[in-house]
Design a protein around this motif. Structure first.
Motif, PDB file in Angstrom:
ATOM      1  N   ASN A 131       0.893  -1.301   0.117  1.00 35.35           N
ATOM      2  CA  ASN A 131       0.164   0.080   0.061  1.00 35.35           C
ATOM      3  C   ASN A 131       0.795   1.213  -0.041  1.00 35.35           C
TER       4      ASN A 131
ATOM      5  N   TYR B  67       1.597   3.419  -2.461  1.00 40.01           N
ATOM      6  CA  TYR B  67       1.363   3.676  -3.548  1.00 40.01           C
ATOM      7  C   TYR B  67       2.256   4.854  -4.432  1.00 40.01           C
TER       8      TYR B  67
ATOM      9  N   CYS C  64      -2.075   3.083  -9.678  1.00 40.70           N
ATOM     10  CA  CYS C  64      -1.510   3.939  -8.662  1.00 40.70           C
ATOM     11  C   CYS C  64      -2.114   5.435  -8.703  1.00 40.70           C
TER      12      CYS C  64
ATOM     13  N   ARG D 167      -7.857  -9.203  -1.328  1.00 43.69           N
ATOM     14  CA  ARG D 167      -8.681  -8.145  -1.896  1.00 43.69           C
ATOM     15  C   ARG D 167     -10.064  -8.515  -2.124  1.00 43.69           C
TER      16      ARG D 167
END
Length: 961
Positions: free
Chosen positions: A741, A743, A777, A882
Motif C-alpha cells: 500500500n 502507492y 497507482c 482483496r
C-alpha cells in the motif's frame, strides 16, 4: 618328540627371573597400550591423564563387574574384548585387574607381542612368572620338574601342571587371568587358554582376553576358536556425549557443537587419537569454540602421526599400499581402482582392505573411506611430494579409465601444479565441456585456467584464453574483459579474432559501454578472413545482434547492422530463416504483428543446428519470443532440453535458461508453486531478470518478507546504461511497494521501469505492463486524470499486439481506472479457454470491484466469490485478500466451500478430467488440448486433490456428483 618344542620345563628355569626383569623394564608397555590409561605421570597431559576415566565405556565396565560377581558366587566366566587399536581394550583390562585385587583375588596377566608370536609358551611364561610363589618355597620353574620331559610327556601334562599351580597356592581363592593382544599369542599358549576354558566350569576362574580382529596372525583359527567360547564385547568409537565430556574435562570448558563434532569426526571417537589430539590442543591453549574447529585436523595430524602409521604397518606392506591409495583416491576409492593404484591384484588388495577394516582404519563401505579423517591426513602427510604428484596423476588416469564422466578425474589433476603430459590437457578440456553442459560455468573456467599451466603453443593458449574469457563473461566474473584482451594480444588467426571481438562487444553491451571499438575489431577481422571462411561473417553478425539485444543501442542496430545482416544471409535459406528470429525480436519489442513473429520463429526453429553455439542462442531467444507471444505449448516443448551449454554471452547454461523460461510459463498459467521452483533454479543467472521474476512471484503469493530479502540480496548493481533486467527489477520492486500500500513509491517505480523500457525502444506491454500498474497507482492516489491516458495507451498497445493475457491486464486496468464495467467484463472473457488462473482470478476480482462501485452488488458478489476461490486455490494471497475485503463490503462472506469439489475445478482442469474419463491417455489429452504432457499431469493431480479422490478410477463418479 621335538625336544625344543616340549622341553619347556628346563627352559623355564631361570627364565622366570629374566621375564620379571624384562617386564619391569617395559614399564608402561607391560601395562597399557596406545594412548589409553597407563600409570600416567602428571606430565602426560590432560588428554592422557583423563583417559583413565574410560569415557563412554560404562557398558563394558558393567560387563567386567558382572564377570567378577559371577565368579565370586561360584563357577567360571570368560570374556573377550574386541576392538581396534586405541579403543580402550588395555584400559579395561587394567580396570578389571584393579577391581579383582581389591576383592582379594589372585591376578595374573600376559601380553602377546608380534615379535614373540613364534616363541612357544611365551604368554604362559608371563602368566606363571607373575603368579605367587608356592607355599613350600620352591621357584615356579621347579614346580615343573628339573629335567627335560621324556618322549611320553605331552603338552597337556604341562597344561595340567601349570593350571594346578594357579589354584593350589591359595585353595579356594578366585583367579583372574588377563591376556592382551590375543591376536599375536603363540599357538601353545592359545591351546593352554582353550584347555582352561573347557575344563574350568567348577573352578573360581575369570579369564578376560582382549585383541584386535584386524591384526592377523598365523594362529588366527586358534584365536577364533578360543573367543567363540567367550562372552564377546566389541568396542566401537566413543559416542558424542563421551567425546564432549572428555573435551570438557581436558580443556576445562564445555565445547561448542561444531568443535565437539569436529573432534569426533577427526578421530572417529578413537580414544587414543582423541587423547593425543586434546593434549596437543591443550598445549596450545586452543579454546573449544566453533572458530577453533578449523585447527583440529592440522594440529591433530602431527599429534597422532606416531600412533597411526604403526597400526597400519602392522597389517603388512600391502595394507600400507592400500591405505595410501585410498588416501589419494578419496571418494573414488572403489576396490578395483584401489588395487590398480596400489599395484596389487584384486584378491591381495581385498585381503588388505579387510585387515584395514578390522583395524577400524577403513570403513566397510563402497567407496572405501577412512573412519578417522585424521588417519587419512597422517597417511597423506607420509607420502613425499614427488610420490604424491606421481600418485595423483596415476589416480587421474585410473579414474578417467573407469568412468565416462570427464570431471571425475579433476580433483586429482587440479591437485598437480603442472604435468607436461598431453593427455592432461585433453582431460581438462573434456571436463570443461562437461561442466558447461551442466551449466557449471565457473567450474569450467577453473578447469581451463588450470590447463593454462600446461605447455602449449601461443595459438593454442590464445584459444584457451578466449574460451575462459567468454565463460567468465557470461558468468559475470570480474576481469573477464581483461582475459579476452589477453587472448586478443596472442591471437593471430582471423576467425579467433572475430570470436573474441563478438564476445568483447557483448561485454561492452552488458556493462553499458560503447560497442564501437569491438565493432571495428570484428569488421577488421572479418575482412581478413580467407574466402573459404566467409561463413563466419554471418555468424559474427548474429553474435553482434545478441550484443545489441543486451544493450540500449537497438536503434543503431536497426539502422546500421540489420541491413548488413540481411545482406550476409541473402541466398542462404537456412541463414535467412535464422535471421527471421532477429526480425521477430524487433517486432516483438515494438509490439506489432504477433502472428508474423510466431511464423518467423517457427521457420527458424526448423533449421536450428543445436551443434552450433550461435544457433543454440537463437533457439533460446526464439523460446523467449514465443512466451511473449503466449504460444505456451511450443515454448514449453523448447524448454524440455537436453542441449549443450553455449558459453558465448551466457552464464546460465541450457538448464538454467530453460528453468527461467519454464518459470515464466508456470507463472503465466497460474501455477505459482511450480514457478517458484523453476525461478529458484535460475535465481543466480547473471545479467538476467531471474531475481526480478522471483521478486514479482513472491509478491503475487504474498511472501513480502521473502521479497524484501531478495531485494536486499539480489538487487541489481548500479548500471552504466539501461537494460531490460534493470527495468524488470524496477517493475517488480514497484509491485512490492504496491502490495504494501505504498502507492507513491510504487508509482515512481513503475514510471522508472517505463523510462528504461522506452530508452530501449520497447513498447510491447506483454513483458512489463508498467502503464496499467502506474494508472492503478494514480487512481488509488485520487488522480484519475493522470491515470486515464496511461490506461488508454496500454489498452491500445495490447490490442495491437493481441496477446490475451496482456490484453486482459490492460482491459482490467482500464475498467478499474474508469469504473467502466464493459472493459472489465472483456478482461475476463478474453481468457476463456486459456490456462491463466492468476490472470483470471485478478480479472474476476477487478470485475466484481467495478460492479460493486456501479451498484450491481449481486453480480459483484458472484464474480468476487469466483475470484476469491480461484486465488485461494493457486495461493495468490494478495488477490484472495482483496476479494475477501470487497465481498464483505458487498455484505457477504467469503465462500470457502468453493475451494473444493467440482465447482472448484478450473476450466482447463475440468476439460482434462473429462477427457481422462473417456479413457484418453495423458499424451492424447495433451495433443487434443495443445498442452505439454507435464501440464496435463499437473491439471489431473490438482483435480484429484480438489475432488478428494486418489486417481482416474474414481474420477467419473466424482465428476457426476
Amino acid at each position: 618328540m621335538d625336544r625344543r618344542r616340549y622341553g619347556v620345563v628346563t627352559a623355564m628355569r631361570g627364565r622366570a627371573q629374566l621375564t620379571n626383569a624384562r617386564d619391569a623394564s617395559r614399564g608402561a608397555m607391560r601395562t597399557e597400550h596406545l594412548g589409553w590409561p597407563r600409570d600416567l605421570d602428571p606430565d602426560d597431559g590432560p588428554g592422557g591423564r583423563l583417559a583413565r576415566r574410560l569415557y563412554g565405556r560404562e557398558p563394558e565396565l558393567a560387563a567386567l563387574t558382572s564377570v567378577l560377581d559371577a565368579v565370586g558366587r561360584g563357577g567360571s566366566r570368560l570374556l573377550s574384548l574386541e576392538g581396534a587399536a586405541g579403543t580402550g581394550r588395555s584400559a579395561l583390562l587394567a580396570k578389571v585387574r584393579s577391581d579383582a585385587r581389591r576383592r582379594g583375588w589372585t591376578v595374573v596377566t600376559g601380553r602377546a607381542s608380534i615379535l614373540e608370536a613364534a616363541n612357544d609358551f611365551g604368554v604362559l611364561r608371563q602368566v606363571l612368572a607373575g603368579s605367587p610363589a608356592p607355599q613350600d618355597g620352591r621357584s615356579v620353574p621347579a614346580l615343573l620338574g628339573g629335567s627335560v620331559p621324556n618322549e611320553d610327556f605331552s603338552p597337556f601334562d604341562l597344561f595340567e601342571l601349570a593350571s594346578a599351580h594357579l589354584f593350589d597356592f591359595d585353595a579356594g581363592a578366585p583367579v583372574l587371568i588377563t591376556v592382551d593382544d590375543l591376536q599375536w599369542c603363540d599357538a601353545l599358549s592359545l591351546r593352554w587358554l582353550a584347555y582352561l576354558a573347557h575344563r574350568s566350569a567348577n573352578l573360581p576362574l575369570a579369564v578376560v582376553v582382549a585383541g584386535s580382529p584386524g591384526e592377523m596372525s598365523e594362529d588366527r583359527l586358534l584365536v577364533d576358536e578360543l573367543i567363540t567360547s567367550c562372552e564377546r564385547r566389541t568396542l566401537h568409537g566413543l559416542h558424542e556425549t563421551a567425546v564432549g565430556q572428555w573435551i570438557t574435562d581436558a580443556l576445562e570448558a564445555r565445547p561448542d557443537e561444531a568443535f565437539a563434532a569436529g573432534c569426533r569426526r577427526a578421530t572417529g571417537g578413537n580414544g587414543a587419537l582423541l587423547a593425543e589430539l586434546l593434549t596437543a590442543l591443550a598445549a596450545r591453549s586452543v579454546p573449544p569454540v566453533d572458530e577453533s574447529a578449523a585447527l583440529i585436523e592440522s594440529m591433530g595430524r602431527t599429534a597422532v602421526a606416531g600412533r597411526v602409521l604403526p597400526w597400519i604397518k602392522r597389517a603388512g606392506p600391502e595394507a600400507l599400499a592400500v591405505a595410501r591409495a585410498v588416501a589419494v583416491l578419496g571418494d573414488d576409492s572403489e576396490l578395483l581402482m584401489v588395487a590398480e593404484l596400489a599395484g596389487l591384484d584384486v584378491d591381495t588388495a581385498a585381503k588388505a582392505v579387510d585387515r584395514l577394516i578390522r583395524l577400524d582404519i577403513l570403513s566397510d563401505t563402497s567407496p572405501l573411506r577412512y573412519v578417522h579423517s585424521l588417519t587419512r591426513a597422517v597417511v597423506n602427510s607420509g607420502i613425499s611430494a614427488g610420490l604424491r604428484t606421481s600418485q595423483r596423476l596415476r589416480a587421474a588416469r585410473v579414474v578417467r579409465d573407469h568412468y565416462a564422466e570427464p570431471e571425475r578425474a579433476m580433483p586429482h589433476i587440479m591437485a598437480v601444479d603442472r604435468s607436461g603430459e598431453p593427455w592432461v590437457l585433453d582431460a581438462l578440456r573434456a571436463a570443461a565441456e562437461s561442466a558447461l553442459a551442466r551449466g557449471m560455468a565457473q567450474s569450467a573456467a577453473g578447469y581451463l585456467r588450470r590447463a593454462l599451466r600446461e605447455p602449449m603453443p601461443p595459438a593454442a593458449r590464445a584459444g584457451l584464453l578466449a574460451d575462459i574469457g567468454a565463460i567468465e563473461l557470461g558468468a559475470g566474473v570480474d576481469g573477464a574483459q581483461n582475459t579476452l584482451l589477453e587472448a586478443l594480444d596472442l591471437a593471430t588467426e582471423p576467425s579467433l579474432r572475430v570470436r573474441i571481438g563478438v564476445d568483447l562487444a557483448y561485454g561492452d553491451a552488458t556493462a553499458g559501454r560503447s560497442l564501437e571499438p569491438a565493432l571495428e575489431l570484428v569488421d577488421e577481422a572479418c575482412a581478413a578472413l580467407p574466402p573459404e571462411r566467409r561463413d563466419l561473417v554471418a555468424e559474427a553478425e548474429f553474435g553482434l545482434f545478441m550484443a545489441y539485444a543486451a544493450s540500449a543501442d537497438s536503434g543503431e542496430f536497426f539502422g546500421r547492422r540489420l541491413p548488413r545482416l540481411r545482406e550476409r544471409v541473402a541466398g542462404d535459406d537456412r541463414l535467412t530463416a535464422l535471421a527471421g528470429v532477429v526480425e521477430a525480436w524487433s517486432d516483438t519489442r515494438r509490439g506489432r504483428d504477433r502472428a508474423g513473429c510466431v511464423h518467423r520463429v517457427r521457420a527458424a526453429l526448423e533449421v536450428v543446428d543445436r551443434r552450433k553455439p550461435r544457433d543454440v542462442q537463437l533457439r533460446w531467444l526464439a523460446a523467449s519470443l514465443l512466451v511473449d507471444a503466449e504460444e505456451y505449448h511450443l515454448a514449453g516443448a523448447l524448454c524440455e532440453t537436453d542441449g549443450r551449454f553455449t558459453h558465448r554471452q551466457s552464464g546460465a547454461g541450457d538448464a538454467a535458461i530453460a528453468a527461467c523460461l519454464r518459470g515464466r510459463l508456470a507463472h503465466g498459467r497460474g501455477d505459482l508453486k511450480a514457478a517458484r521452483t523453476e525461478y529458484d533454479s535460475a535465481l543466480e543467472t547473471p545479467q538476467s531478470a531471474g531475481p526480478a521474476r522471483m521478486l514479482w512471484l513472491l509478491t503475487d503469493i504474498g511472501d513480502l518478507d521473502g521479497a524484501d530479502r531478495l531485494v536486499r540480496d539480489h538487487g541489481p548493481a548500479a548500471e552504466a546504461g539501461p537494460t531490460w533486467a534493470s527495468a524488470a527489477f524496477a517493475f517488480a520492486r514497484a509491485s512490492l511497494c504496491m502490495a504494501r500500500n505504498q502507492y507513491k513509491d510504487a508509482l515512481q517505480g513503475f514510471l522508472e521501469s517505463g523510462r528504461i523500457l522506452c530508452a530501449l525502444g520497447i513498447d510491447n506491454p506483454a513483458g512489463l505492463a508498467w502503464r496499467s500498474q502506474a494508472a492503478r497507482c494514480h487512481a488509488l492516489l485520487g488522480d484519475t486524470v493522470a491515470a486515464a491516458p496511461l490506461a488508454e495507451e496500454e489498452l491500445r498497445l495490447a490490442r495491437l499486439w493481441g496477446g490475451p493475457r496482456a490484453l486482459s491486464t490492460a482491459l482490467a486496468a482500464t475498467g478499474v481506472v474508469t469504473l467502466d464495467v464493459e472493459p472489465a467484463l472483456e478482461a475476463v472473457s478474453v481468457l476463456n479457454g486459456l490456462d491463466a488462473d492468476l490472470h483470471r482470478a485478478a480479472a474476476l476480482v477487478d470485475l466484481g470491484t467495478v460492479q460493486l462501485e456501479a451498484g450491481a452488488a449481486e453480480e459483484a458478489q458472484q464474480h468476487l466469490q469466483d475470484g476469491f476461490a480461484l486465488a485461494r486455490e493457486i495461493n495468490a494471497r494478495p488477490v484472495s485478500l482483496r476479494a475477501a475485503r470487497y465481498i464483505r463490503r458487498a455484505g457477504g462472506r467469503p465462500d470457502l466451500g468453493r475451494i473444493s469439489g467440482v465447482t472448484a475445478l478450473t476450466a482447463q482442469e475440468r476439460a482434462a478430467a473429462e477427457r481422462a474419463v473417456t479413457g484418453a491417455t495423458n499424451r492424447q489429452i495433451a495433443d487434443e488440448m495443445v498442452l505439454t504432457q507435464r501440464t496435463v499431469e499437473q491439471y489431473l493431480t490438482s483435480a484429484y486433490r480438489k475432488l478428494g479422490i486418489n486417481g482416474r478410477a474414481e474420477l467419473a463418479a466424482a465428476l457426476s456428483s
